[in-house]
Design a protein around this motif. Structure first.
Motif, PDB file in Angstrom:
ATOM      1  N   GLN A  59       0.835  -1.207   0.000  1.00  0.00           N
ATOM      2  CA  GLN A  59       0.000   0.000   0.000  1.00  0.00           C
ATOM      3  C   GLN A  59       0.873   1.262   0.000  1.00  0.00           C
ATOM      4  O   GLN A  59       0.597   2.208  -0.740  1.00  0.00           O
ATOM      5  CB  GLN A  59      -0.928   0.001   1.218  1.00  0.00           C
ATOM      6  N   GLN A  60       1.948   1.268   0.800  1.00  0.00           N
ATOM      7  CA  GLN A  60       2.848   2.421   0.826  1.00  0.00           C
ATOM      8  C   GLN A  60       3.532   2.601  -0.524  1.00  0.00           C
ATOM      9  O   GLN A  60       3.636   3.720  -1.021  1.00  0.00           O
ATOM     10  CB  GLN A  60       3.905   2.245   1.922  1.00  0.00           C
ATOM     11  N   ILE A  61       3.990   1.497  -1.098  1.00  0.00           N
ATOM     12  CA  ILE A  61       4.664   1.564  -2.397  1.00  0.00           C
ATOM     13  C   ILE A  61       3.704   2.095  -3.453  1.00  0.00           C
ATOM     14  O   ILE A  61       4.068   2.954  -4.260  1.00  0.00           O
ATOM     15  CB  ILE A  61       5.222   0.177  -2.792  1.00  0.00           C
ATOM     16  N   GLN A  62       2.468   1.638  -3.437  1.00  0.00           N
ATOM     17  CA  GLN A  62       1.472   2.093  -4.406  1.00  0.00           C
ATOM     18  C   GLN A  62       1.222   3.596  -4.265  1.00  0.00           C
ATOM     19  O   GLN A  62       1.126   4.315  -5.262  1.00  0.00           O
ATOM     20  CB  GLN A  62       0.168   1.326  -4.230  1.00  0.00           C
ATOM     21  N   ARG A  63       1.131   4.089  -3.040  1.00  0.00           N
ATOM     22  CA  ARG A  63       0.906   5.530  -2.809  1.00  0.00           C
ATOM     23  C   ARG A  63       2.070   6.352  -3.342  1.00  0.00           C
ATOM     24  O   ARG A  63       1.871   7.397  -3.948  1.00  0.00           O
ATOM     25  CB  ARG A  63       0.694   5.803  -1.317  1.00  0.00           C
ATOM     26  N   ILE A  64       3.294   5.875  -3.124  1.00  0.00           N
ATOM     27  CA  ILE A  64       4.475   6.588  -3.624  1.00  0.00           C
ATOM     28  C   ILE A  64       4.482   6.583  -5.151  1.00  0.00           C
ATOM     29  O   ILE A  64       4.754   7.604  -5.792  1.00  0.00           O
ATOM     30  CB  ILE A  64       5.767   5.958  -3.050  1.00  0.00           C
ATOM     31  N   GLN A  65       4.135   5.450  -5.745  1.00  0.00           N
ATOM     32  CA  GLN A  65       4.109   5.353  -7.200  1.00  0.00           C
ATOM     33  C   GLN A  65       3.030   6.248  -7.798  1.00  0.00           C
ATOM     34  O   GLN A  65       3.200   6.792  -8.891  1.00  0.00           O
ATOM     35  CB  GLN A  65       3.916   3.906  -7.637  1.00  0.00           C
ATOM     36  N   MET A  66       1.926   6.440  -7.095  1.00  0.00           N
ATOM     37  CA  MET A  66       0.862   7.320  -7.574  1.00  0.00           C
ATOM     38  C   MET A  66       1.317   8.777  -7.635  1.00  0.00           C
ATOM     39  O   MET A  66       0.753   9.578  -8.379  1.00  0.00           O
ATOM     40  CB  MET A  66      -0.381   7.184  -6.693  1.00  0.00           C
ATOM     41  N   LEU A  67       2.359   9.107  -6.889  1.00  0.00           N
ATOM     42  CA  LEU A  67       2.933  10.448  -6.945  1.00  0.00           C
ATOM     43  C   LEU A  67       3.872  10.609  -8.141  1.00  0.00           C
ATOM     44  O   LEU A  67       4.395  11.688  -8.391  1.00  0.00           O
ATOM     45  CB  LEU A  67       3.709  10.745  -5.654  1.00  0.00           C
ATOM     46  N   GLY A  68       4.101   9.519  -8.868  1.00  0.00           N
ATOM     47  CA  GLY A  68       4.983   9.564 -10.028  1.00  0.00           C
ATOM     48  C   GLY A  68       6.406   9.136  -9.714  1.00  0.00           C
ATOM     49  O   GLY A  68       7.294   9.249 -10.555  1.00  0.00           O
ATOM     50  N   LEU A  69       6.627   8.656  -8.497  1.00  0.00           N
ATOM     51  CA  LEU A  69       7.957   8.220  -8.089  1.00  0.00           C
ATOM     52  C   LEU A  69       8.043   6.705  -8.234  1.00  0.00           C
ATOM     53  O   LEU A  69       7.409   5.967  -7.498  1.00  0.00           O
ATOM     54  CB  LEU A  69       8.241   8.647  -6.646  1.00  0.00           C
ATOM     55  N   ARG A  70       8.811   6.281  -9.231  1.00  0.00           N
ATOM     56  CA  ARG A  70       8.967   4.855  -9.535  1.00  0.00           C
ATOM     57  C   ARG A  70      10.433   4.549  -9.779  1.00  0.00           C
ATOM     58  O   ARG A  70      11.230   5.450 -10.012  1.00  0.00           O
ATOM     59  CB  ARG A  70       8.189   4.495 -10.800  1.00  0.00           C
ATOM     60  N   LYS A  71      10.762   3.275  -9.779  1.00  0.00           N
ATOM     61  CA  LYS A  71      12.131   2.851 -10.076  1.00  0.00           C
ATOM     62  C   LYS A  71      12.551   3.414 -11.439  1.00  0.00           C
ATOM     63  O   LYS A  71      11.799   3.354 -12.407  1.00  0.00           O
ATOM     64  CB  LYS A  71      12.207   1.321 -10.093  1.00  0.00           C
TER      65      LYS A  71
END
Length: 92
Positions: free
Chosen positions: A33-45
């Motif tokens: 869930q935390q990873i998904q929220r961060i990715q929704m901000l546009g921050l991905r590997k």
């Protein structure tokens, strides 16, 4: 010179960076869930970022593309990055 290259490619967290430093996101730790929220901000590997404020006790502000994103202390401890050594890139 190889030492500098090794230091530049050693992963660290956003919390360990300084204002003006640039890096590429290497890994995001935390619950799904935390990873998904961060990715929704546009921050991905693989996404390049730049620290524009902090990091401090309360978190940091990073720039990704044209967006500035405020991240809390817990989040900046979970995002691992590979620093970009701009001096080394300019000599290439």
């Amino acid at each position: 010179m190889t030492n500098q290259a090794n230091q530049a490619s050693t992963p660290q967290t956003i919390k360990q960076m300084q204002i003006g430093n640039q890096a590429v996101i290497f890994k995001i730790n935390g619950s799904s869930q935390q990873i998904q929220r961060i990715q929704m901000l546009g921050l991905r590997k693989g996404v390049p970022i730049k620290v524009v404020h902090g990091p401090g006790r309360r978190g940091a502000v990073v720039q990704s593309g044209g967006a500035r994103i405020a991240l809390g202390r817990e989040i900046i401890e979970q995002i691992e990055v590979t620093p970009i050594d701009l001096k080394e890139d300019q000599t290439r």
